[in-house]
Design a protein around this motif. Structure first.
Motif, PDB file in Angstrom:
ATOM      1  N   MET A   1     -15.375  -1.039  12.658  1.00 53.48           N
ATOM      2  CA  MET A   1     -14.794  -1.006  11.354  1.00 53.48           C
ATOM      3  C   MET A   1     -14.467  -2.679  10.873  1.00 53.48           C
ATOM      4  N   ASN A   2     -15.193  -3.167   9.942  1.00 54.80           N
ATOM      5  CA  ASN A   2     -14.971  -4.658   9.700  1.00 54.80           C
ATOM      6  C   ASN A   2     -13.554  -4.906   8.820  1.00 54.80           C
ATOM      7  N   ILE A   3     -13.276  -6.295   8.578  1.00 53.51           N
ATOM      8  CA  ILE A   3     -12.049  -6.518   8.486  1.00 53.51           C
ATOM      9  C   ILE A   3     -11.751  -6.149   6.934  1.00 53.51           C
ATOM     10  N   VAL A   4     -12.683  -6.109   5.973  1.00 56.76           N
ATOM     11  CA  VAL A   4     -12.578  -5.570   4.605  1.00 56.76           C
ATOM     12  C   VAL A   4     -12.080  -4.352   4.527  1.00 56.76           C
ATOM     13  N   LYS A   5     -12.657  -3.425   5.297  1.00 57.59           N
ATOM     14  CA  LYS A   5     -12.242  -2.132   5.312  1.00 57.59           C
ATOM     15  C   LYS A   5     -10.921  -1.783   5.912  1.00 57.59           C
ATOM     16  N   LYS A   6     -10.655  -2.744   6.917  1.00 59.02           N
ATOM     17  CA  LYS A   6      -9.219  -2.501   7.423  1.00 59.02           C
ATOM     18  C   LYS A   6      -8.278  -2.845   6.488  1.00 59.02           C
ATOM     19  N   LEU A   7      -8.425  -4.085   5.515  1.00 54.34           N
ATOM     20  CA  LEU A   7      -7.717  -4.515   4.765  1.00 54.34           C
ATOM     21  C   LEU A   7      -7.455  -3.637   3.501  1.00 54.34           C
ATOM     22  N   LEU A   8      -8.430  -2.926   2.927  1.00 51.22           N
ATOM     23  CA  LEU A   8      -8.324  -1.902   2.015  1.00 51.22           C
ATOM     24  C   LEU A   8      -7.759  -0.516   2.367  1.00 51.22           C
ATOM     25  N   LEU A   9      -7.805  -0.537   3.440  1.00 53.17           N
ATOM     26  CA  LEU A   9      -7.058   0.980   3.960  1.00 53.17           C
ATOM     27  C   LEU A   9      -5.481   0.477   4.414  1.00 53.17           C
ATOM     28  N   THR A  10      -5.264  -0.518   4.624  1.00 56.79           N
ATOM     29  CA  THR A  10      -3.904  -0.976   4.748  1.00 56.79           C
ATOM     30  C   THR A  10      -3.115  -1.131   3.534  1.00 56.79           C
ATOM     31  N   ALA A  11      -3.965  -1.862   2.388  1.00 57.86           N
ATOM     32  CA  ALA A  11      -3.426  -1.850   1.198  1.00 57.86           C
ATOM     33  C   ALA A  11      -3.187  -0.441   0.432  1.00 57.86           C
ATOM     34  N   ALA A  12      -4.118   0.456   0.591  1.00 60.29           N
ATOM     35  CA  ALA A  12      -4.055   1.861   0.135  1.00 60.29           C
ATOM     36  C   ALA A  12      -2.778   2.518   0.899  1.00 60.29           C
ATOM     37  N   GLY A  13      -2.592   2.343   2.037  1.00 56.71           N
ATOM     38  CA  GLY A  13      -1.348   2.858   2.859  1.00 56.71           C
ATOM     39  C   GLY A  13      -0.274   2.557   2.304  1.00 56.71           C
ATOM     40  N   ILE A  14      -0.029   1.125   2.047  1.00 56.39           N
ATOM     41  CA  ILE A  14       1.201   0.464   1.481  1.00 56.39           C
ATOM     42  C   ILE A  14       1.234   1.175   0.045  1.00 56.39           C
ATOM     43  N   ALA A  15       0.418   1.124  -0.740  1.00 50.83           N
ATOM     44  CA  ALA A  15       0.395   1.512  -2.146  1.00 50.83           C
ATOM     45  C   ALA A  15       0.927   2.982  -2.115  1.00 50.83           C
ATOM     46  N   ALA A  16       0.317   3.788  -1.075  1.00 52.36           N
ATOM     47  CA  ALA A  16       0.605   5.244  -1.190  1.00 52.36           C
ATOM     48  C   ALA A  16       2.200   5.819  -0.728  1.00 52.36           C
ATOM     49  N   SER A  17       2.543   4.951   0.281  1.00 51.79           N
ATOM     50  CA  SER A  17       3.758   4.809   0.809  1.00 51.79           C
ATOM     51  C   SER A  17       5.027   4.540  -0.022  1.00 51.79           C
ATOM     52  N   ALA A  18       4.794   3.678  -1.058  1.00 48.11           N
ATOM     53  CA  ALA A  18       5.636   3.370  -1.990  1.00 48.11           C
ATOM     54  C   ALA A  18       6.137   4.260  -2.889  1.00 48.11           C
ATOM     55  N   GLN A  19       5.222   5.409  -3.079  1.00 46.34           N
ATOM     56  CA  GLN A  19       5.418   6.257  -3.973  1.00 46.34           C
ATOM     57  C   GLN A  19       6.382   7.471  -3.538  1.00 46.34           C
ATOM     58  N   ALA A  20       6.514   7.291  -2.161  1.00 43.28           N
ATOM     59  CA  ALA A  20       7.447   8.112  -1.391  1.00 43.28           C
ATOM     60  C   ALA A  20       9.098   7.992  -2.068  1.00 43.28           C
ATOM     61  N   LEU A  21       9.282   6.827  -2.530  1.00 36.12           N
ATOM     62  CA  LEU A  21      10.490   6.501  -2.856  1.00 36.12           C
ATOM     63  C   LEU A  21      10.795   6.841  -4.285  1.00 36.12           C
ATOM     64  N   ALA A  22       9.888   7.555  -4.982  1.00 41.32           N
ATOM     65  CA  ALA A  22      10.048   7.455  -6.557  1.00 41.32           C
ATOM     66  C   ALA A  22      11.406   8.464  -6.625  1.00 41.32           C
ATOM     67  N   HIS A  23      11.765   9.443  -5.901  1.00 43.08           N
ATOM     68  CA  HIS A  23      13.013  10.141  -6.071  1.00 43.08           C
ATOM     69  C   HIS A  23      14.048   9.957  -5.116  1.00 43.08           C
ATOM     70  N   ALA A  24      14.711   8.794  -5.259  1.00 50.34           N
ATOM     71  CA  ALA A  24      15.818   8.201  -4.217  1.00 50.34           C
ATOM     72  C   ALA A  24      16.970   9.182  -3.984  1.00 50.34           C
ATOM     73  N   ASP A  25      17.402   9.866  -5.360  1.00 51.05           N
ATOM     74  CA  ASP A  25      18.352  10.722  -5.122  1.00 51.05           C
ATOM     75  C   ASP A  25      18.038  12.223  -4.749  1.00 51.05           C
ATOM     76  N   HIS A  26      16.852  12.647  -4.924  1.00 49.87           N
ATOM     77  CA  HIS A  26      16.473  14.017  -4.693  1.00 49.87           C
ATOM     78  C   HIS A  26      17.189  15.260  -5.592  1.00 49.87           C
ATOM     79  N   SER A  27      17.818  14.714  -6.613  1.00 52.20           N
ATOM     80  CA  SER A  27      18.600  15.734  -7.194  1.00 52.20           C
ATOM     81  C   SER A  27      18.075  16.873  -7.599  1.00 52.20           C
ATOM     82  N   HIS A  28      16.790  16.820  -7.843  1.00 52.72           N
ATOM     83  CA  HIS A  28      15.883  17.913  -8.417  1.00 52.72           C
ATOM     84  C   HIS A  28      15.687  19.072  -7.159  1.00 52.72           C
ATOM     85  N   SER A  29      15.852  18.677  -5.837  1.00 46.98           N
ATOM     86  CA  SER A  29      15.789  19.712  -4.834  1.00 46.98           C
ATOM     87  C   SER A  29      16.943  20.463  -4.312  1.00 46.98           C
TER      88      SER A  29
END
Length: 75
Positions: A1-29
């Motif tokens: 896997m070349n460096i560009v693919k690794k960087l893109l996968l890393t950026a996608a992983g970071i962007a996806a993990s930020a969405q997990a913090l969307a509901h910090a209070d979890h009051s809807h659960s």
């Protein structure tokens, strides 16, 4: 896997993990299944993703169905 693919996968992983913090209070659960369902159906961002998923599924089904019918005409 070349460096560009690794960087893109890393950026996608970071962007996806930020969405997990969307509901910090979890009051809807707290309200259980019904409260969670109502949250999914009343929040515009969740509703947009549900609609997008349905549209993609329908378009994909129709596309695959058309390709199968075209392939069966060849025989």
């Amino acid at each position: 896997m070349n460096i560009v693919k690794k960087l893109l996968l890393t950026a996608a992983g970071i962007a996806a993990s930020a969405q997990a913090l969307a509901h910090a209070d979890h009051s809807h659960s707290i309200g259980g299944v019904f409260a969670n369902l109502m949250h999914q159906l009343t929040e515009p961002d969740h509703l947009a993703m549900i609609i997008t998923g349905v549209v993609v599924a329908v378009v994909g089904y129709k596309t695959l169905k058309n390709k199968k019918s075209e392939n069966s005409k060849d025989f």
